[in-house]
Scaffold this motif. Sequence first.
Motif, mmCIF file in Angstrom:
data_model
loop_
_atom_site.group_PDB
_atom_site.id
_atom_site.type_symbol
_atom_site.label_atom_id
_atom_site.label_comp_id
_atom_site.label_asym_id
_atom_site.label_seq_id
_atom_site.Cartn_x
_atom_site.Cartn_y
_atom_site.Cartn_z
ATOM 1 N N LYS A 668 0.639 -1.026 0.175
ATOM 2 C CA LYS A 668 -0.212 0.260 -0.470
ATOM 3 C C LYS A 668 1.136 1.516 -0.047
ATOM 4 O O LYS A 668 0.417 2.313 -0.141
ATOM 5 C CB LYS A 668 -0.916 -0.008 1.012
ATOM 6 N N GLU A 669 2.068 1.300 -0.256
ATOM 7 C CA GLU A 669 3.175 2.190 -0.107
ATOM 8 C C GLU A 669 2.460 3.007 1.309
ATOM 9 O O GLU A 669 2.991 3.995 1.448
ATOM 10 C CB GLU A 669 2.795 2.770 -0.899
ATOM 11 N N LEU A 670 2.752 2.634 2.082
ATOM 12 C CA LEU A 670 2.541 2.909 3.007
ATOM 13 C C LEU A 670 3.826 3.159 3.522
ATOM 14 O O LEU A 670 4.660 2.780 4.271
ATOM 15 C CB LEU A 670 2.026 2.677 4.140
ATOM 16 N N LYS A 671 3.918 4.648 4.740
ATOM 17 C CA LYS A 671 5.250 5.111 5.194
ATOM 18 C C LYS A 671 4.471 4.496 7.211
ATOM 19 O O LYS A 671 3.563 4.948 7.944
ATOM 20 C CB LYS A 671 5.529 6.724 5.560
ATOM 21 N N PHE A 672 5.917 3.946 7.711
ATOM 22 C CA PHE A 672 5.643 3.565 8.781
ATOM 23 C C PHE A 672 6.317 4.313 10.134
ATOM 24 O O PHE A 672 8.605 3.686 9.189
ATOM 25 C CB PHE A 672 5.556 2.436 9.045
ATOM 26 N N THR A 706 -5.934 3.149 6.241
ATOM 27 C CA THR A 706 -5.044 4.182 5.842
ATOM 28 C C THR A 706 -5.341 4.274 4.137
ATOM 29 O O THR A 706 -4.088 3.198 3.835
ATOM 30 C CB THR A 706 -4.115 4.479 6.347
ATOM 31 N N PRO A 707 -5.590 5.096 3.579
ATOM 32 C CA PRO A 707 -4.967 5.001 2.042
ATOM 33 C C PRO A 707 -3.682 4.324 1.589
ATOM 34 O O PRO A 707 -3.742 5.001 2.288
ATOM 35 C CB PRO A 707 -6.581 6.254 1.737
ATOM 36 N N THR A 708 -4.226 4.401 0.434
ATOM 37 C CA THR A 708 -2.836 4.174 -0.287
ATOM 38 C C THR A 708 -1.857 5.137 -0.359
ATOM 39 O O THR A 708 -2.543 5.974 -0.787
ATOM 40 C CB THR A 708 -2.436 3.078 -1.210
ATOM 41 N N GLY A 709 -0.428 5.088 -0.014
ATOM 42 C CA GLY A 709 0.514 6.680 0.074
ATOM 43 C C GLY A 709 0.254 7.241 1.522
ATOM 44 O O GLY A 709 1.073 8.171 1.678
ATOM 45 N N GLY A 710 -0.320 6.915 2.319
ATOM 46 C CA GLY A 710 -0.379 7.447 3.689
ATOM 47 C C GLY A 710 0.491 6.849 4.556
ATOM 48 O O GLY A 710 1.527 6.903 4.087
ATOM 49 N N GLY A 711 -0.011 6.990 6.065
ATOM 50 C CA GLY A 711 1.329 6.337 6.649
ATOM 51 C C GLY A 711 0.503 6.048 8.400
ATOM 52 O O GLY A 711 -0.600 6.553 8.644
ATOM 53 N N VAL A 712 1.360 5.887 9.502
ATOM 54 C CA VAL A 712 0.903 4.868 10.211
ATOM 55 C C VAL A 712 2.593 5.265 11.620
ATOM 56 O O VAL A 712 3.670 4.560 11.024
ATOM 57 C CB VAL A 712 0.939 3.319 9.832
ATOM 58 N N SER A 713 2.375 5.411 12.787
ATOM 59 C CA SER A 713 3.536 5.505 13.694
ATOM 60 C C SER A 713 3.108 5.234 14.743
ATOM 61 O O SER A 713 2.135 4.894 15.162
ATOM 62 C CB SER A 713 3.723 6.573 13.572
ATOM 63 N N LEU A 714 4.073 4.453 15.346
ATOM 64 C CA LEU A 714 3.685 3.262 16.213
ATOM 65 C C LEU A 714 4.436 4.563 18.036
ATOM 66 O O LEU A 714 5.859 4.982 16.762
ATOM 67 C CB LEU A 714 3.953 2.144 16.622
ATOM 68 N N ARG A 715 4.405 5.251 18.147
ATOM 69 C CA ARG A 715 4.956 5.923 19.829
ATOM 70 C C ARG A 715 4.851 5.079 20.850
ATOM 71 O O ARG A 715 3.383 4.767 21.512
ATOM 72 C CB ARG A 715 5.089 7.049 20.077
ATOM 73 N N SER A 729 3.653 3.320 27.922
ATOM 74 C CA SER A 729 2.480 3.855 26.872
ATOM 75 C C SER A 729 2.659 3.499 25.492
ATOM 76 O O SER A 729 3.957 3.857 24.818
ATOM 77 C CB SER A 729 2.280 5.067 27.546
ATOM 78 N N PHE A 730 1.432 2.962 24.913
ATOM 79 C CA PHE A 730 1.528 3.205 23.374
ATOM 80 C C PHE A 730 0.506 4.182 22.536
ATOM 81 O O PHE A 730 -0.812 4.854 23.177
ATOM 82 C CB PHE A 730 1.510 1.859 22.519
ATOM 83 N N LEU A 731 1.080 5.110 21.512
ATOM 84 C CA LEU A 731 0.310 6.003 20.480
ATOM 85 C C LEU A 731 0.267 5.422 18.906
ATOM 86 O O LEU A 731 1.561 5.442 18.256
ATOM 87 C CB LEU A 731 0.876 6.959 20.926
ATOM 88 N N ILE A 732 -0.704 4.850 18.889
ATOM 89 C CA ILE A 732 -0.916 5.217 17.123
ATOM 90 C C ILE A 732 -1.319 5.703 15.936
ATOM 91 O O ILE A 732 -2.728 5.812 17.010
ATOM 92 C CB ILE A 732 -1.355 2.881 17.103
ATOM 93 N N LYS A 733 -1.088 5.785 15.078
ATOM 94 C CA LYS A 733 -1.024 6.844 14.357
ATOM 95 C C LYS A 733 -1.029 6.652 13.073
ATOM 96 O O LYS A 733 -0.227 5.825 12.377
ATOM 97 C CB LYS A 733 -0.516 8.881 14.790
ATOM 98 N N ASP A 734 -2.228 6.830 12.504
ATOM 99 C CA ASP A 734 -2.754 7.040 10.837
ATOM 100 C C ASP A 734 -3.138 8.136 10.100
ATOM 101 O O ASP A 734 -4.211 8.883 10.926
ATOM 102 C CB ASP A 734 -3.806 5.785 10.608
ATOM 103 N N THR A 735 -3.696 8.059 9.344
ATOM 104 C CA THR A 735 -3.634 8.616 7.692
ATOM 105 C C THR A 735 -4.775 9.123 7.304
ATOM 106 O O THR A 735 -4.878 9.202 5.875
ATOM 107 C CB THR A 735 -2.807 9.569 7.523
ATOM 108 N N GLY A 736 -5.519 7.537 8.396
ATOM 109 C CA GLY A 736 -6.976 7.148 7.303
ATOM 110 C C GLY A 736 -7.608 8.187 7.420
ATOM 111 O O GLY A 736 -7.840 8.997 7.230
ATOM 112 N N ILE A 737 -9.124 7.538 6.748
ATOM 113 C CA ILE A 737 -10.311 8.368 6.807
ATOM 114 C C ILE A 737 -10.605 8.598 7.629
ATOM 115 O O ILE A 737 -11.410 9.784 7.839
ATOM 116 C CB ILE A 737 -11.141 7.000 5.708
ATOM 117 N N GLY A 738 -10.581 8.389 9.190
ATOM 118 C CA GLY A 738 -11.594 9.156 10.474
ATOM 119 C C GLY A 738 -12.368 8.513 10.920
ATOM 120 O O GLY A 738 -12.717 7.542 9.957
#
Length: 954
Positions: A668-672, A706-715, A729-738
């Motif tokens: 999906k060409e996602l940035k992690f 998360t659509p193609t070209g988006g990003g997902v992060s884990l802190r 503590s874990f924090l997962i963020k995405d740039t998906g549809i919300g």
Amino acid sequence: MLNKTKQHKFQLFTWMSMGSIVIILFLAYFFYSALSKNLIGNSRQFLSKQVEIASNESQRRFNNLFEDLTFFTKNLESYSDLESDDKKQALEGRIRRLLSSYGTLVDTLFIVEPSNSKGYLVKRNNYFQEIEVSPNKEFTGLDRYLTIKSHDRNFKVVVSLNVGAFLADFAANHYLGDGGYKFYFQGDKPMVISPDLEEGEFISFYPSLKREIDNEIRGGLKGVYEGELIHNTADGKLINAIVAQYPFNLHPLRSNYAFVFVRDREVVVAKVFNTYMLLLVGLFILLLFIIYFMIKHFRSINVNNHKLQKKSNEINRLFDQQTLLLQGTKGFVYFHDAKGNVTNVSDNIVDVLGYEKEEFLKNNRDYLLSDELKEVRGRVRKAIENREEYFEFEMNNIKKDGSRIRVKCFERMFYDDEGKFTNSVGISTDIHEKHLAEQELIKSENRLRAVLNSLPDIIFIYDNEGKFIDYYVQSPELLLMDPKDALGKYISDVMPYPLNERLMVAFDRALDTGRLQTEEMSLDILGKKRFFQVRIFKLDDKRMISVSRDITEQKLWENGLKEAKEMAEGANRAKSEFLASMSHEIRTPMNGLLGMIGLLEGTTLNEEQEQYVKVIKDSGESLLVIIRDILDYSKIEEGKLELDLIDFNIVEEIYKVTNIFSGLMSAKELKFDLQIADDVPRWMTLDKEKLKQILFNIIGNAIKFTPTGGGVSLRVKGEPVMDKSFMISFLIKDTGIGIPKDRIEKLIHPFTQAGHGNSGEKSGSGLGLAIANKLIELMGGSLEIESEPGQGAEFSFSVFGRIAAPKAGEAFLSSDQSQGENVINKISDRYPLSILLVEDNEINLKFMTLLMKQLGYFVDTAHNGEEAISAVGKKDYDLIFMDYQMPFMNGVEASKAIKSLNRGKNVRIIGLSANVFKEDIERALMSGMDDYLTKPIKIQELVNKIKTSFEIIS
């Protein structure tokens, strides 16, 4: 003339001498009589005081024994917490001190239990001894034994009493002088204490005197008498004696006791004769000084007048003090004549009623209420008819200012020799404030009684023995009998067995401890069973109270709730059994399906066939994920999911979880972006599998939406919490549809989704976040979600763990390092084993046979447990793969049977099942299975089990 004068003087002297002799004799008799009466009176007072002191001391000492025994019995239960030697030493120390303190009174102490009895005594040389006691020993005899029972009545303490020696010991402390005798009465039997009598000698009371003493002892009255004692000497003489007795009780002994002290009246009077002789000599000497006294006569009169004046002043002072006392008590003195008219009144009447003395004497009847005056006159007439000496009454007086006050009058009535009333003197005291307080108290009691009568509860009041003395009942139909009929009866008489015993135990416990006791009971009333809750507590020092409430409706509601709960639990069990059965039924064919697909992937396929196989494999694995989520959520709902805490490298596990999604993110060409704070410890104690499942669900959910070209992060960051505890503590963020605001709270509910993913994404079961939320709560945290449509989503949570020590030399193998272990062809060359495969499903049997053949093994097969047992009886096997659920005989039963055979003792049995519930796995291992594999079976896991079995067997 002179002779006549002398003769006259001689005659005068003679008459004077004779008069002096008469005077001397008179004075001698007077003084003898006065001294005799004085000595007799002193002797009576002395005996009365001595016998009272002796009685009170013996009663107090015996009460001390009873209290010490009661305290000793209550504390006996505490010795059950000690070791046997410590218990014996502590118990014997308490008993030694108890026996030593009451050595004269207590002979022996017994501790009696239902199956055991022991006795203890202290000998005269202070030697403490434990004695054996017959289990059948009876403790009988009037006032011979004193028994104290424990609250639970499991044991009792009995002491053997020597009341006679005890009373004699106390009487010995009181010296009566010559001619003194000491007795004690037990009931109506007198016992001689002193003096010591010779054999065959006795002293007894004259019958009339003994009857008088017996009557007053039974009535609890002390007394002093003069009577005769019978002394059986040779002449059988009677002793004219002064007798004093004082009754007392030795609770809880049943007999009445009394000390009786006696002095020989002749011995007492004998001292008077000695005194009399000295007095007579003194009187003759006094005769010599008679002239001197005559000279001093007038002076003596002056002195006496002075003393009389002094006494008069003293009397006046006493009258003044009496007046002050009356003023302090707001009272006045009044005098009545024979007709009932007030003839005089004290001056302080003005302070009480406001009237002057003359004013009151003139119109005193106008200051009384007519109705009360009529009633008082009637009572006075009745008192005069009965010749009562004292008369007491209360009435209202009208003060000068018109107000009314309540007064209490006390009158002394006087009569002449013929018994006719002559006059009276009385004291009237202002008791108005006290009267008002009493009236207010009565009103308060009436209000309280009205409140009690309005309560729906059933209230009974008892004395401290459990006898009904009062009641407040609104619904008599809830009682076994009319409450009036219960008055005067005991709880044990009114309530049926065994309920009466249970209530008396609670009653005694409330009486002893002063604490509220609650009991529930059921009664058959008018053919219907009703339930009651009874509260028992102390009302005051002399009364107990019980408050009963009808809880029949509550009980019915509770029973209905209990039945509903049991039905719900039954439904829950049925659901679990259904899920387990469905798990087995679905996973069994899935095992064959996915296993065959795995074998098919190892064959030569063209590009189109590879795509078909991949679609089939992905669909099967998606189905397995849904099944696993359903089973996991079911276990969470039942509360059967438990934490399996282990020490592991949490940083490397996080990397392994994210690496699993690397292929999907590349497609999906996602940035992690993964960032782990430096303060996060590498090694921790947590439930590794559940933490990985949480991350799988949340990260997988973020990637899915998360659509193609988006990003997902884990802190990942951490914070120490007390000692070695640590919060991660874990924090997962995405740039998906919300996610819309109104859908966020519903995401953690099962089978709920915010919307559909991108085109081509699998929608899933809707259980992922629900399971993740439950697991996070199980691990001590909570899931927080923040999102807006089109702006992506943030998932944050924290879990609690403990910092663990790193394990030296342990590391994870890279894919290159483990590649050699994944080679399955000809694995039998490295791990040669004789294997039996037991499986009832034909597809799974074919799959396992082909797989084992590909591994290089030619296995024997059996379709059920009975065939497996038969095969083991004919051939030695190193390893058996045993299915869990099979017809005729399942894997659990077959494993037990095989382990009992000589050929099966050393064979390793690995269970195969689609059941993933922990209790199923534990049941399989307890039956004799050595290991367990869940379907669908992964080839690498099967290889690892073969390798482990070979290493154990070798």
